[in-house]
Write a protein that holds these residues in place. Structure first.
Motif, PDB file in Angstrom:
ATOM      1  N   UNK A 132      58.474  51.771  54.418  1.00 13.88           N
ATOM      2  CA  UNK A 132      57.206  51.507  53.737  1.00 13.88           C
ATOM      3  C   UNK A 132      56.103  51.499  54.786  1.00 13.88           C
ATOM      4  N   UNK A 133      55.100  52.357  54.604  1.00 14.31           N
ATOM      5  CA  UNK A 133      54.025  52.483  55.583  1.00 14.31           C
ATOM      6  C   UNK A 133      52.748  51.765  55.149  1.00 14.31           C
ATOM      7  N   UNK A 134      52.548  51.619  53.837  1.00  5.94           N
ATOM      8  CA  UNK A 134      51.361  50.950  53.335  1.00  5.94           C
ATOM      9  C   UNK A 134      51.682  50.307  51.981  1.00  5.94           C
ATOM     10  N   UNK A 155      44.419  61.853  46.628  1.00  6.79           N
ATOM     11  CA  UNK A 155      44.198  60.584  45.941  1.00  6.79           C
ATOM     12  C   UNK A 155      45.396  60.208  45.076  1.00  6.79           C
ATOM     13  N   UNK A 156      45.540  58.893  44.891  1.00  7.13           N
ATOM     14  CA  UNK A 156      46.525  58.347  43.956  1.00  7.13           C
ATOM     15  C   UNK A 156      45.786  57.550  42.892  1.00  7.13           C
ATOM     16  N   UNK A 157      46.248  57.694  41.647  1.00  2.97           N
ATOM     17  CA  UNK A 157      45.688  56.966  40.512  1.00  2.97           C
ATOM     18  C   UNK A 157      46.755  56.028  39.971  1.00  2.97           C
ATOM     19  N   UNK A 158      46.390  54.792  39.717  1.00  2.00           N
ATOM     20  CA  UNK A 158      47.359  53.764  39.321  1.00  2.00           C
ATOM     21  C   UNK A 158      46.878  53.061  38.062  1.00  2.00           C
ATOM     22  N   UNK A 159      47.746  53.020  37.044  1.00  2.00           N
ATOM     23  CA  UNK A 159      47.436  52.355  35.778  1.00  2.00           C
ATOM     24  C   UNK A 159      47.792  50.883  35.889  1.00  2.00           C
ATOM     25  N   UNK A 160      46.856  50.022  35.484  1.00  2.00           N
ATOM     26  CA  UNK A 160      47.032  48.581  35.658  1.00  2.00           C
ATOM     27  C   UNK A 160      46.948  47.849  34.322  1.00  2.00           C
ATOM     28  N   UNK A 171      44.549  58.612  49.789  1.00  2.00           N
ATOM     29  CA  UNK A 171      45.850  58.646  50.455  1.00  2.00           C
ATOM     30  C   UNK A 171      45.720  58.978  51.945  1.00  2.00           C
ATOM     31  N   UNK A 172      44.473  59.022  52.428  1.00  2.00           N
ATOM     32  CA  UNK A 172      44.241  59.115  53.871  1.00  2.00           C
ATOM     33  C   UNK A 172      43.976  57.738  54.465  1.00  2.00           C
ATOM     34  N   UNK A 176      40.229  51.754  48.225  1.00  2.00           N
ATOM     35  CA  UNK A 176      39.808  51.977  46.848  1.00  2.00           C
ATOM     36  C   UNK A 176      38.615  52.922  46.819  1.00  2.00           C
ATOM     37  N   UNK A 177      38.726  53.965  45.993  1.00  2.00           N
ATOM     38  CA  UNK A 177      37.659  54.958  45.886  1.00  2.00           C
ATOM     39  C   UNK A 177      36.886  54.834  44.574  1.00  2.00           C
ATOM     40  N   UNK A 178      37.558  54.453  43.480  1.00  2.00           N
ATOM     41  CA  UNK A 178      36.881  54.334  42.183  1.00  2.00           C
ATOM     42  C   UNK A 178      37.728  53.487  41.249  1.00  2.00           C
TER      43      UNK A 178
END
Length: 323
Positions: A132-134, A155-160, A171-172, A176-178
């Protein structure tokens, strides 16, 4: 729904079709099964699992599928149809079946794993180093579910659940971007191949929301079946499919108009969970809380064989079709 392929276990959790379109892998709570996509027949049991399986993704080169359980990620060799490696990753490690989200980057180097607990996070895993890196955190009021990675891998998008949000992370930099406010209990995510729109299934209000990724605008709700969960998109980006868990149906969304063009009902398999589309874009597989997986769309080729003398015995390929 063309026909169903009977499998040996009950309560499938997900499906992954390899990008080369040759194999499909279906996960059940304690087993993984492989299907020959061309013949639509089960090829065999890949393995029994020690812990409940919850999510599955295929590698971009079609050589591996990754299966998340509550305590580790299983690495299945798609050619040998067996578990070849294990990556230790905490998917919650509680009595609750975790995780609910698993995604892979387009370069096949990283996995993203959602810890489906209240206050859980998303772990970023280096596949080669098995580490696990992050870790992405969302606060104590959120439960992460579906994950989607943009086609460019940026980018990664995550449903909450709990916040009724989808969050976008770089992902760089892993920042949080948006943040997008969507429907109640967002669960499934899918991005169009041209990276223009993100579709979100909301199990709490029986809708889809569409996020325009250029403007950041979120659409009005699109009513589909009851409790939409898994999503899939055709390779040309023309249609999005939803597995409607509570109404035993599949909704088809025209991505040009973003309205439901068709709802397929009459599925003998109850409580559909996940849908995956073949590379030809004309057919897909649907998994549900039953002992089988269904082939959706067509056309498909049916071969009838007779064995024995006299009346003999008639069999069909694909199997599962009444003759």
């Amino acid at each position: 729904i063309n026909f169903t392929i009977p499998l040996g276990d009950y309560g499938s959790k997900g499906i992954a079709i390899t990008p080369n379109g040759r194999r499909a892998f279906v996960i059940f709570p304690y087993s993984i099964r492989m299907i020959d996509v061309i013949r639509a027949e089960e090829l065999g049991l890949s393995a029994y699992t020690d812990n409940p399986s919850q999510a599955i993704v295929a590698s971009p080169d079609s050589r591996r599928v990754y299966v998340s359980t509550s305590q580790e990620i299983l690495v299945v060799d798609t050619g040998l149809n067996e578990i070849k490696d294990r990556i230790q990753a905490n998917g919650g490690n509680t009595s609750e079946h975790n995780p609910q989200g698993l995604a892979i980057t387009p370069d096949g180097k990283r996995l993203l794993l959602a810890d489906n607990r209240l206050g859980g996070g998303v772990s970023v895993i280096d596949i080669e180093n098995k580490s696990v890196t992050n870790t992405l955190s969302f606060g104590t009021s959120a439960t992460p579910y579906g994950i989607a990675v943009s086609p460019d891998g940026l980018f990664a998008y995550i449903a909450l659940h709990g916040l009724d949000q989808v969050r976008k992370y770089s992902l760089k930099t892993y920042t949080l971007d948006a943040t997008y406010t969507v429907g109640i209990n967002p669960t499934g995510l899918v991005i169009l191949p041209d990276n223009s729109k993100l579709y979100v299934s909301n199990t709490g209000d029986n809708t889809l929301r569409v996020i325009d990724l250029a403007s950041g605008l979120v659409s009005a709700p699109i009513t589909v079946g009851i409790q939409p969960k898994g999503l899939a998109v055709t390779p040309d980006g023309a249609r999005v499919y939803t597995a409607n868990y509570g109404s035993d149906s599949i909704s088809i969304i025209d991505t040009t108009t973003d309205i439901q063009s068709t709802q397929i009902t009459g599925n003998d398999n109850q409580d559909p969970i996940a849908v995956s589309i073949l590379p030809d874009g004309h057919r897909g597989y649907l998994t549900s809380a039953s002992y089988s997986v269904s082939l959706v769309g067509g056309p498909a080729t049916l071969t009838i064989r007779k064995s024995g003398e006299g009346f003999g015995t008639v069999t069909s390929s694909p199997g599962g079709i009444s003759c």
